[in-house]
Design an enzyme around this catalytic site. Structure first.
Site, PDB file in Angstrom:
ATOM      1  N   CYS A  17      35.512 -32.214 -29.342  1.00  0.00           N
ATOM      2  CA  CYS A  17      34.462 -31.693 -30.408  1.00  0.00           C
ATOM      3  C   CYS A  17      34.765 -30.210 -30.958  1.00  0.00           C
ATOM      4  O   CYS A  17      35.495 -29.246 -29.898  1.00  0.00           O
ATOM      5  CB  CYS A  17      33.069 -31.648 -29.801  1.00  0.00           C
ATOM      6  SG  CYS A  17      32.431 -33.258 -28.931  1.00  0.00           S
ATOM      7  N   GLY A  41      38.294 -32.511 -33.820  1.00  0.00           N
ATOM      8  CA  GLY A  41      37.451 -33.666 -33.872  1.00  0.00           C
ATOM      9  C   GLY A  41      37.735 -34.400 -35.240  1.00  0.00           C
ATOM     10  O   GLY A  41      37.160 -33.530 -36.147  1.00  0.00           O
ATOM     11  N   ASN A  53      30.227 -29.305 -26.980  1.00  0.00           N
ATOM     12  CA  ASN A  53      31.598 -29.474 -26.648  1.00  0.00           C
ATOM     13  C   ASN A  53      31.826 -29.507 -25.257  1.00  0.00           C
ATOM     14  O   ASN A  53      31.443 -28.458 -24.786  1.00  0.00           O
ATOM     15  CB  ASN A  53      32.374 -28.484 -27.598  1.00  0.00           C
ATOM     16  CG  ASN A  53      33.919 -28.288 -27.252  1.00  0.00           C
ATOM     17  OD1 ASN A  53      34.528 -27.572 -27.120  1.00  0.00           O
ATOM     18  ND2 ASN A  53      34.583 -29.558 -27.013  1.00  0.00           N
ATOM     19  N   GLY A  54      32.357 -30.488 -24.761  1.00  0.00           N
ATOM     20  CA  GLY A  54      32.588 -30.472 -23.466  1.00  0.00           C
ATOM     21  C   GLY A  54      32.125 -31.729 -22.618  1.00  0.00           C
ATOM     22  O   GLY A  54      31.950 -32.818 -23.521  1.00  0.00           O
ATOM     23  N   TYR A 112      47.482 -26.489 -26.413  1.00  0.00           N
ATOM     24  CA  TYR A 112      47.525 -27.426 -27.779  1.00  0.00           C
ATOM     25  C   TYR A 112      46.147 -27.420 -28.206  1.00  0.00           C
ATOM     26  O   TYR A 112      46.507 -27.626 -29.753  1.00  0.00           O
ATOM     27  CB  TYR A 112      47.795 -28.959 -27.144  1.00  0.00           C
ATOM     28  CG  TYR A 112      47.835 -29.946 -28.223  1.00  0.00           C
ATOM     29  CD1 TYR A 112      48.804 -29.993 -29.114  1.00  0.00           C
ATOM     30  CD2 TYR A 112      46.809 -30.851 -28.309  1.00  0.00           C
ATOM     31  CE1 TYR A 112      48.765 -31.053 -30.156  1.00  0.00           C
ATOM     32  CE2 TYR A 112      46.804 -31.692 -29.417  1.00  0.00           C
ATOM     33  CZ  TYR A 112      47.540 -31.810 -30.328  1.00  0.00           C
ATOM     34  OH  TYR A 112      47.319 -32.726 -31.066  1.00  0.00           O
TER      35      TYR A 112
END
Lengths: 480, 480, 480, 480
Positions: free
Chosen positions: B17, B43, B120-121, B260
């Protein structure tokens, strides 16, 4: 509200079409879809495929990317495109109400049967021919120059498809590559000067015609050879035949294919596009070297020349600008002032690599100069102390009439200003273009033969090798 | 027919996300749309925005890219999202029937008014909490862990929004960053270990919260600071306040964000992501140098490390593999065998730069190893004489439970094989990963503190800093 | 430009919902789709079906007609709705952003498993209940009164589905019929006064619950009986059980179902709707006969009463107004004045049958009177010399609170004017309504029992049998 | 699964087109949309409008109802169709891939400027003409006979539009009405025998041409007169002119327009369609009266004849069959046997009016007889004790070649069986058709003049007034 398009900031000339044809395999349409995907950089706005099983012709054309028209979500479409032979087309831009009618390949059910055709390039006397045909009762369904060819074929007094096609093309001027298909033939053709590319490949016995070799690689096909200028090849179940229906003319392959249009992994006229670009970067460093800390490309098109420049100058290469690859998105500008939003949709400064540095920025060309200014300001705001812009092509001073979308001459920056004025407008400490002779050297020529140049370089020199009948007679030109 | 997806060949871990919030500007939704576009790499499958004008809340969520949902063609959508405050979300993947219900931000009309939330997570005890809530009569409308937070807030006995939120989050474990919004507040929050990133910016007085700094750059906002681990910030018309509602915990920022996930032009925790990647490439060259002719990245993610490797090893850098950026297309495989079609939809060998060369191939990580094998074969067929694969991360041996989409452990190549076996399977002459200590050195640490590591590196070491209640109790985990 | 909707000229009260359920057949969803098509007249704006195979629940809800959501073009949708049991709903109107969330059936995954519910009618204390639930942490996802029932079930302390449902419904007031479904049960229920209809049918062993018998006919099912007022029936694999969970109340079936809502080929409470309408037409002729040349219905709803009137008065029946059955079309009014365009989209005068004639025009009811005026003018312009309007219901003077969409009282023509004034406004030579006692006589009753009327006739009399908690407390009412 | 279409059970002949044109008003396209809506019964599958402002032509054509293409949701479409003049078309059926290309009006940009054309009817030598044109190089883009006219106009050696049109139409046989438009002219034309209808109207100075008078009523226009057989009218800013470019021929107006095609509120050739139908019902009662309890129409088309029958026979008229007007829905048949589902999607028995009764069922025609059988069985199952079927047209024994969609002769029930066998197959106690002379009497003629009949009645008699070149030469016929 203002609409901001990441594409509209793409200040480049644009190839107008990619073409593809295959004969002698089941799933001809699926192969063609893949080939067109590899040629997607030659045209992003529409795509079409016609396939034949030797009896029926099936066709699908649509607005959008190849994958939007022929991808997995369109299985039903592809399933209908049955046949052992197919041709396909991807095009740069279509506008207006007649958009879908202007998508290629064209298809017509002629007296002798179905006939499909697509082309890359531009016919320079199409409007004159069109007026003639309309006066004699032909009804046109598109605004494309390509449709003229279909009508000339329909009206030809010759009997065979090939004789009719030759009859038609002998009446037409222009820079073009052509692929057409009847129920049992696949035909490829390049104009007498060979302005636009067309290559021949083979995959397990099936012949392929396409604009660039990257269209062969994607389906694992072997490269056979380039189609020659003025050559017409006929592929059928017995094999391939070659004809030369025009008087011989000198070669004038478009040098801009090397500079920007073709994909770097393609070979055109036997040469690696990537290697040519790196070489131009090297010659650019030889001609206009400058002391600096880092060589930074404008991504992606400036990367090979920047690597060449870095190698020749022994200065470090770094990605000082990062590109957002979620391409083609158009957004609405908020009312608050968002500086240079358009350019930022696609590019962002990589501050860490720019701050406090003397930067050599390498780009492939300057057209209007609008994007260059914005990128330069972005790089300066990221902290670059000096900014030297190096361009891997000569100044673009003239419009193209052979299949490349160019602005009117008045909009070309280099047609209006000298180099120092351009540097001032763009806001760089120095600006240099590769010279026309440097370009020919980088391409492996000793020098440009001025009375008979080895390439078409009209956009740099204004020397047009092919007559421009419609332009010279003041006709408004619709490009295909 | 076989369906071939250029994405399915993308053998990477994926951030799940990107989140965004802005307070104090007209056109808050348009700003958020731009910010989400900059976070698109976090995302690609769905996007949503909720805006408020202090009275009403407007919401739009949809499947697809940010530009497909909030671009120029959706002006009407954006025009409805009126307000001075907005939050938005972009997510990695949604599947199945309930897809649209699973798109964030979540919104609920609670006793105290409208409340929107995105994160996010991953919450590691969400399933346990959910069962509890259902048992007491709460009705869930999605399968996202995020919805647990909304219900805990709805049921909290506290009065103020903030007290209810803190009450809720104290019951929850996990690695997360959170942005939420009531009609007059914007709130940001990071978990006590600070696993996922969240930064604070400012544009002409409007505050912005977002996952990475590239989301600030796109709208010309200034970076203010990172939100601290365990910190809760409240933004309203009077300004910004900071709270620390949890007991203090050591920092465990996700090291894979550097390797990344984050965009190379972003800064996280004060460091340039691009510079970190180049540095890893350099340490990789120091640790496992090998004689060769050229350093070739697997584009695009391998490029910075390859440049670092090239600089440290003094070997030339070249784009031996060209990427087709018309991403995300899925095609149908023709019946004829087309070798490794999937990988070729995205990559093609640049034969001229590979033929007859000893090649060092640099990639960021190996997950299942499927793409690596195909790329290696493609490079070999293009004529490389030696092939040495260098990986800019340690072997990925464990799954992530804190917001990264990872395969089951059994599918991770490095969880099953030693390095020599991996080299054999992939088909390279040599294979090397950066060591865990090399990685910490490249990140500027003297060494990894093994009793209290400076980062979360659980995917390489299996040392999980945060409890995994649902996993340990055998609950099936739905990820958000 | 003005937008002209052929529907907006439909000056009628409107039934708000049709409901359907079936248990014990494969293809339960396809049967339900057909049943809902037969009930399409009870609601045209949205439709939904939930099916279960005893384990999973599948759901589809959408805006539009039943055939647009569950017809042949939606085979894929229907194919997913696997199960031996299904319930469905069609509704009158949905507006605004939350439109799709407001489409029934509702579904929730509760502690005991999946539960689906739909209803026809209106809950008169739903807003009060909703406020209570929100205060205790329930999160609502629609603005429908129906959702209150789901939350009451979720929070009930009882164990079994049925006990929880009864627990919920005992807290709720209103006029409603209800169909709900858990993974192994189908449940039907009518409110204690039996305001809205619900019938039971059987097709080869499968039980059906639906609003009207025309929903049985379409699938060839046999009519078994009406569900009684206050009755709850449970259908499972063992058969059907009946319960009466409320204290007994007198019958108050909605008399307007006979007048307009139900389809003429349906039987409700054991009586033919068509026969009832003809009978009302006869009593209307007895009460307010007038000398004339022809009896003309306002099609289609005025036809049965006009036939009855014609028979009782011995005057010829003719279609003096022709209806365009391409219904529901909305057009743009040209700038030039087009007189009464709206009414003409649906109706046109059949001049030949009207010119020079004394016309008795029969309609079922007058709500705002807007359409009546336009039709009267159209008939006059076609040459009618006298115009006598006869209405097959008493004057509509009060709003409905039990599931019928009615305008505010102030908009009801009969609430504002006496009959002579109404005649003047509409422009007829005479106007008569059937009397309230005439109506009861036509329905086979000796007379209306004024202390305990045999029907709910609140829209004519203002005598509301069921308490109106939300209305009396000034809450704004969202209707389902 | 079986797909069940309520339309496929509509066992009728079908008019293939409605046409409309207006000149001399702003909002010409909006008027045309309304006119086409009134003509919707003449064709439901596609609609198109071309408008001109005297300079540009704008066009929209699409699959679906008029309201789906030109209703309120398509405001943007209508807004583009600027002009003081417009023509429109609605058509019965289109199939296959070329569907959209086959939607009228046709438009071509000819030497003299833009030209639009639409027609109702059929050209009987179009295929022969087409072959000729293709042989001389014309390229066709549709399979419609109409396109032949455009090409003949394009190739005509004449100068003016009108001379070219006359030149074209003199080469063409058939039964047709035509409306065409150039930038400053609106033209209407009927074939020399006047097979298909075309009327002239006027609204505040603007002239209208359309198939039936109901298209005038909807916009409040006055009826002026019928266009004569063989007449060509030219409407421009100066007014209207009339020409007769063909040799005079006797009138052969299609009698089936009275029986079924035209709307009952229309007047054609000066006669009320509704009155004609009632009159046929009366003659039917005179010719084949039978003792019974009730006269029941098959709705809606059988209603006027049934009212006439009821009046002449003095038997009560009742709606014993109820029609579901949510037309055109196609559903999936559940696996369980649902008897005669198709017919029930549209019709249901009104059991109360049928049970224990001797029923006279009145329908307008029998084509294949499939629906009749199903309706008869439905009425019997509802309890009718006797069933007498009366048909308000003679037996349909021959195909139409002049614009009506008819099955092949072999599929026509009356072409295969005598009346007693038909009665047995359909399952009625008695069956009678009106006689051909009875039909002419009902139409106000003393009798049919057998050597020169007053109508085209080829579908009953096989006497075709216009040559059928393509059919006689064995060409496969595409109908427009």
């Amino acid at each position: 509200m203002t609409i901001i398009n990441s594409l509209s900031n793409d200040d480049h000339l644009h190839e107008e079409c990619g073409i593809y044809g295959i004969f002698g395999t089941s799933d001809a349409a699926a192969h063609t879809a893949l080939g067109l995907h590899a040629l997607q950089h030659r045209g992003q706005e529409a795509a079409g495929i016609v396939a034949t099983d030797g009896q029926y012709f099936n066709i699908h054309r649509g607005i959008g990317h190849v994958g939007e028209n022929f991808g997995e979500k369109n299985q039903a479409v592809l399933a209908q495109l049955v046949g052992h032979s197919a041709i396909g087309h991807t095009r740069y831009s279509t506008t207006g109400e007649t958009a879908v009618h202007n998508v290629q390949p064209l298809f017509a059910d002629l007296e002798f049967g179905g006939f499909a055709l697509c082309h890359n390039g531009n016919l320079t006397n199409a409007l004159q021919m069109r007026e003639n045909l309309v006066r004699h009762g032909s009804i046109f369904h598109s605004t494309m120059d390509t449709e003229v060819i279909i009508h000339l074929i329909a009206r030809s007094r010759n009997t065979s498809v090939i004789d009719r096609l030759i009859d038609a093309m002998r009446q037409i001027d222009g820079g073009y590559s052509l692929i057409c298909m009847s129920k049992d033939l696949l035909v490829g053709m390049r104009d007498p000067f060979g302005v636009r590319p067309l290559v021949l490949g083979n995959a397990d016995g099936a012949y392929i015609l396409c604009s660039e070799t990257c269209g062969l690689d994607i389906i694992g096909a072997d490269f056979v050879r380039d189609i020659h200028r003025g050559e017409l090849v006929i592929i059928d179940s017995k094999g391939i035949q070659s004809f030369f229906p025009f008087p011989p003319r000198p070669s004038r392959f478009c040098v801009f294919e090397y500079i920007y249009f073709a994909r770097p992994d393609s070979f055109v006229e036997g040469n690696s596009v990537y290697a040519a670009r790196k070489n131009i970067g090297k010659y650019l460093a030889y001609e206009s070297g400058v002391d600096a800390d880092v060589v930074v490309p404008v991504p992606d098109s400036g990367v090979p020349a920047a690597i060449g420049y870095s190698e020749a100058s022994n200065l470090p290469f770094d990605l000082g600008i990062i590109r957002n690859h979620y391409v083609g998105r158009t957004f609405i500008q908020p009312n608050d002032k968002v500086r240079h939003l358009g350019v930022k949709l696609k590019h962002n400064a990589n501050r860490k690599q720019l701050e406090g540095k003397r930067v050599i920025l390498v780009d492939d060309s300057i057209v209007r100069g609008t994007t260059s200014s914005k990128i330069v300001e972005m790089v300066r705001r990221a902290g670059a102390t000096e900014l030297h812009l190096r361009i891997a092509s000569p100044p673009t001073t003239h419009s193209c009439f052979y299949g490349i979308n160019t602005p009117q001459r008045e909009e070309l920056l280099a047609a209006q200003f000298d180099i120092q004025d351009m540097a001032n407008k763009i806001g760089v400490d120095s600006l240099a273009f590769i010279s026309i002779d440097g370009l020919y050297s980088a391409m492996g020529k000793t020098s440009r033969k001025n009375d008979n140049p080895q390439f078409c370089d009209a956009c740099f020199t204004g020397e047009y090798p092919i007559s421009r009948v419609d332009y010279d007679s003041g006709r408004i030109i619709h490009k295909s």
